[in-house]
Design a protein around this motif. Structure first.
Motif, mmCIF file in Angstrom:
data_model
loop_
_atom_site.group_PDB
_atom_site.id
_atom_site.type_symbol
_atom_site.label_atom_id
_atom_site.label_comp_id
_atom_site.label_asym_id
_atom_site.label_seq_id
_atom_site.Cartn_x
_atom_site.Cartn_y
_atom_site.Cartn_z
ATOM 1 N N THR A 24 0.708 -1.191 0.056
ATOM 2 C CA THR A 24 0.018 -0.022 0.097
ATOM 3 C C THR A 24 0.993 1.084 0.091
ATOM 4 O O THR A 24 1.833 1.183 0.864
ATOM 5 N N CYS A 25 0.656 2.250 -0.904
ATOM 6 C CA CYS A 25 1.436 3.254 -1.067
ATOM 7 C C CYS A 25 0.465 4.545 -0.742
ATOM 8 O O CYS A 25 -0.428 4.875 -1.468
ATOM 9 N N ASN A 26 0.701 5.163 0.487
ATOM 10 C CA ASN A 26 -0.154 6.311 0.851
ATOM 11 C C ASN A 26 0.463 7.619 0.514
ATOM 12 O O ASN A 26 0.169 8.878 0.787
ATOM 13 N N GLY A 27 1.757 7.393 -0.312
ATOM 14 C CA GLY A 27 2.355 8.795 -0.860
ATOM 15 C C GLY A 27 3.763 8.384 -1.443
ATOM 16 O O GLY A 27 4.070 7.157 -1.370
ATOM 17 N N TYR A 28 4.446 9.191 -2.215
ATOM 18 C CA TYR A 28 5.425 8.712 -3.056
ATOM 19 C C TYR A 28 6.655 9.829 -2.696
ATOM 20 O O TYR A 28 6.361 10.894 -2.459
ATOM 21 N N VAL A 29 7.823 9.306 -2.964
ATOM 22 C CA VAL A 29 8.838 9.989 -2.706
ATOM 23 C C VAL A 29 9.977 9.887 -3.668
ATOM 24 O O VAL A 29 9.815 8.856 -4.546
ATOM 25 N N GLY A 30 10.636 11.129 -4.237
ATOM 26 C CA GLY A 30 11.521 10.900 -5.244
ATOM 27 C C GLY A 30 13.024 10.563 -4.799
ATOM 28 O O GLY A 30 13.802 11.421 -4.220
ATOM 29 N N LEU A 31 13.552 9.415 -5.212
ATOM 30 C CA LEU A 31 14.892 8.944 -4.927
ATOM 31 C C LEU A 31 15.677 9.483 -5.841
ATOM 32 O O LEU A 31 15.542 9.036 -6.945
ATOM 33 N N THR A 32 16.745 10.312 -5.794
ATOM 34 C CA THR A 32 17.280 10.762 -6.994
ATOM 35 C C THR A 32 18.979 10.432 -6.639
ATOM 36 O O THR A 32 19.492 10.724 -5.509
ATOM 37 N N ASP A 149 18.871 16.447 2.072
ATOM 38 C CA ASP A 149 20.122 16.107 1.777
ATOM 39 C C ASP A 149 20.533 14.874 2.271
ATOM 40 O O ASP A 149 20.708 15.065 3.537
ATOM 41 N N SER A 150 21.029 13.677 1.815
ATOM 42 C CA SER A 150 21.559 12.438 2.377
ATOM 43 C C SER A 150 22.775 12.711 3.001
ATOM 44 O O SER A 150 23.249 11.930 3.726
ATOM 45 N N GLN A 151 23.429 13.880 2.533
ATOM 46 C CA GLN A 151 24.929 14.236 2.895
ATOM 47 C C GLN A 151 26.035 13.021 2.496
ATOM 48 O O GLN A 151 27.011 12.875 3.022
ATOM 49 N N ASP A 152 25.713 12.249 1.595
ATOM 50 C CA ASP A 152 26.370 10.977 1.003
ATOM 51 C C ASP A 152 27.627 11.670 0.555
ATOM 52 O O ASP A 152 28.756 11.155 0.888
ATOM 53 N N TRP A 153 27.663 12.694 0.023
ATOM 54 C CA TRP A 153 28.791 13.521 -0.629
ATOM 55 C C TRP A 153 29.750 14.173 0.412
ATOM 56 O O TRP A 153 30.732 14.608 0.074
ATOM 57 N N ASN A 154 29.352 14.037 1.554
ATOM 58 C CA ASN A 154 30.016 14.859 2.612
ATOM 59 C C ASN A 154 30.436 13.951 3.523
ATOM 60 O O ASN A 154 30.858 14.128 4.799
ATOM 61 N N GLY A 155 30.721 12.440 3.145
ATOM 62 C CA GLY A 155 31.302 11.433 4.018
ATOM 63 C C GLY A 155 30.387 11.039 4.955
ATOM 64 O O GLY A 155 30.722 10.078 5.850
ATOM 65 N N ALA A 156 29.170 10.974 4.740
ATOM 66 C CA ALA A 156 28.073 10.329 5.717
ATOM 67 C C ALA A 156 28.259 8.700 5.788
ATOM 68 O O ALA A 156 28.451 8.243 4.774
ATOM 69 N N GLN A 172 8.084 14.537 -1.329
ATOM 70 C CA GLN A 172 9.437 15.055 -1.214
ATOM 71 C C GLN A 172 10.587 14.438 -1.822
ATOM 72 O O GLN A 172 10.425 13.105 -2.505
ATOM 73 N N VAL A 173 12.055 15.088 -2.196
ATOM 74 C CA VAL A 173 12.716 14.376 -3.156
ATOM 75 C C VAL A 173 14.208 14.248 -2.141
ATOM 76 O O VAL A 173 14.388 15.447 -1.349
ATOM 77 N N ILE A 174 14.907 13.410 -2.323
ATOM 78 C CA ILE A 174 16.126 13.446 -1.629
ATOM 79 C C ILE A 174 17.385 13.434 -2.695
ATOM 80 O O ILE A 174 17.253 12.690 -3.556
ATOM 81 N N LEU A 175 18.466 14.062 -2.307
ATOM 82 C CA LEU A 175 19.492 13.937 -2.899
ATOM 83 C C LEU A 175 20.480 12.967 -2.586
ATOM 84 O O LEU A 175 20.923 12.585 -1.291
ATOM 85 N N MET A 176 20.933 12.056 -3.411
ATOM 86 C CA MET A 176 22.019 11.048 -3.350
ATOM 87 C C MET A 176 22.994 11.035 -4.452
ATOM 88 O O MET A 176 22.590 11.865 -5.621
ATOM 89 N N HIS A 177 23.756 10.142 -4.464
ATOM 90 C CA HIS A 177 24.721 10.195 -5.514
ATOM 91 C C HIS A 177 25.485 8.771 -6.077
ATOM 92 O O HIS A 177 25.361 7.966 -5.180
ATOM 93 N N ASP A 178 25.616 8.939 -7.405
ATOM 94 C CA ASP A 178 25.983 7.633 -8.309
ATOM 95 C C ASP A 178 27.538 7.474 -7.570
ATOM 96 O O ASP A 178 28.062 8.451 -7.592
ATOM 97 N N GLY A 179 28.045 6.222 -7.476
ATOM 98 C CA GLY A 179 29.506 5.908 -7.051
ATOM 99 C C GLY A 179 29.806 6.114 -5.776
ATOM 100 O O GLY A 179 31.122 5.905 -5.507
ATOM 101 N N ILE A 180 29.009 6.170 -4.706
ATOM 102 C CA ILE A 180 29.257 6.105 -3.252
ATOM 103 C C ILE A 180 28.835 4.800 -2.717
ATOM 104 O O ILE A 180 27.462 4.390 -2.513
ATOM 105 N N GLN A 181 29.814 4.204 -2.068
ATOM 106 C CA GLN A 181 29.402 2.779 -1.774
ATOM 107 C C GLN A 181 28.316 2.755 -0.488
ATOM 108 O O GLN A 181 27.402 1.949 -0.249
#
Length: 296
Positions: A24-32, A149-156, A172-181
């Motif tokens: 069941t989806c009561n809402g949607y988020v944007g994973l980017t 902001d996931s802060q993955d770019w900042n060593g989170a 809402q939309v969250i910022l993440m990055h390709d290339g980060i383990q």
């Protein structure tokens, strides 16, 4: 009410049924995911697919040009591709003509590699101004920043990324990055948290810039796979009027798509699917997927 899903293939590839008991989806988020494609794009796509995630990939034009196969793999995996500038420069220091050239060149590179013309644009570093927004709009691009902001770019760490993602709310939309383990390692936990709150990954609307339900079709400017239905009558009573059937196409890929049919009002029914060449169900030499509706 009974529901069944059939998978149709436009290229004769293997297909699989989608469970009718979807979450069941009561809402949607944007994973980017920004800055791709990278040498780790394949690993990222594997994690996303394993966790049932469709995400928006904000790609850098020169990365796409140098790794077209990875960009194409994003689309093949069901992701949406978008514009993140040509080389991740500080665009607010550019002239209007430079902005125009940068975004146009990136659009062209993405379309050449994937067959998809971007509808979304994320300015590098989130830096924008009225001139850049105007240029993006003139090219048919909706500017999208982020809410979280996931802060993955900042060593989170993995736990920090998961904690940051837990703040996501519907639309809402969250910022993440390709290339980060750490980002890849966080995805299963992010999805578990979203599922516990009945939130699902969605597409980012080119009209509003907010996360909405996947609409089951490619972006409007992209031609659908040959023979793919882009619309269906919302309610089609069968002969006799004993029940109603609602058909939707919740998942579309480059070579196949799922059609979900919900039937209401009768205990005995048959779903009739009309195929248009080169559509096939099932592909030659394969058995019908377990759990599909009768097809005549």
């Amino acid at each position: 009410m009974l529901a069944s899903t059939v998978a149709l293939s436009a290229a004769g590839l293997a297909v699989a049924a989608t469970p009718s008991s979807a979450a069941t989806c009561n809402g949607y988020v944007g994973l980017t995911f920004d800055d791709g494609p990278t040498g780790s794009t394949s690993a990222l796509l594997s994690v996303l697919r394993a966790n049932g995630v469709r995400a928006t990939m904000f790609n850098v034009g020169q990365n796409v040009q140098s790794n077209q196969s990875a960009a194409r793999a994003q689309v093949d995996a069901g992701m949406w591709v978008a514009n993140h500038s040509w080389n991740h420069a500080h665009m607010t220091s550019m002239s209007q003509s430079q902005m125009q050239s940068d975004l146009s060149q990136t659009n062209s590179a993405i379309q050449a590699a994937t067959g998809v013309r971007p509808q979304l644009f994320r300015p590098p570093y989130g830096e924008t101004n009225s001139t850049l927004q105007s240029v993006a709009t003139s090219l048919g691009l909706r500017q999208v920043i982020w809410d979280v902001d996931s802060q993955d770019w900042n060593g989170a760490s993995v736990s920090q990324i998961v904690s940051n993602a837990s703040r996501l709310q519907a639309g809402q939309v969250i910022l993440m990055h390709d290339g980060i383990q750490n980002t890849r390692d966080a995805i299963p936990q992010i999805m578990a948290n979203l599922s516990s709150r009945n939130l699902c990954p969605g597409m980012i609307s080119p009209s509003t810039g907010r996360a909405v339900a996947p609409d089951g079709t490619p972006p409007p400017t992209t031609p659908p796979p040959t023979g793919t239905p882009t619309t269906a009558p919302p309610t089609t009573p069968p002969p006799g009027g004993g029940c109603t059937a609602t058909a939707t196409t919740p998942n579309v890929w480059g070579d196949r798509y799922n059609t979900s049919v919900t039937v209401q009002g009768a205990s005995n029914w048959t779903v009739v699917v009309a195929l248009t060449p080169p559509q096939r169900f099932p592909p030659p030499g394969t058995a019908p997927p377990v759990g599909t509706a009768p097809v005549t």
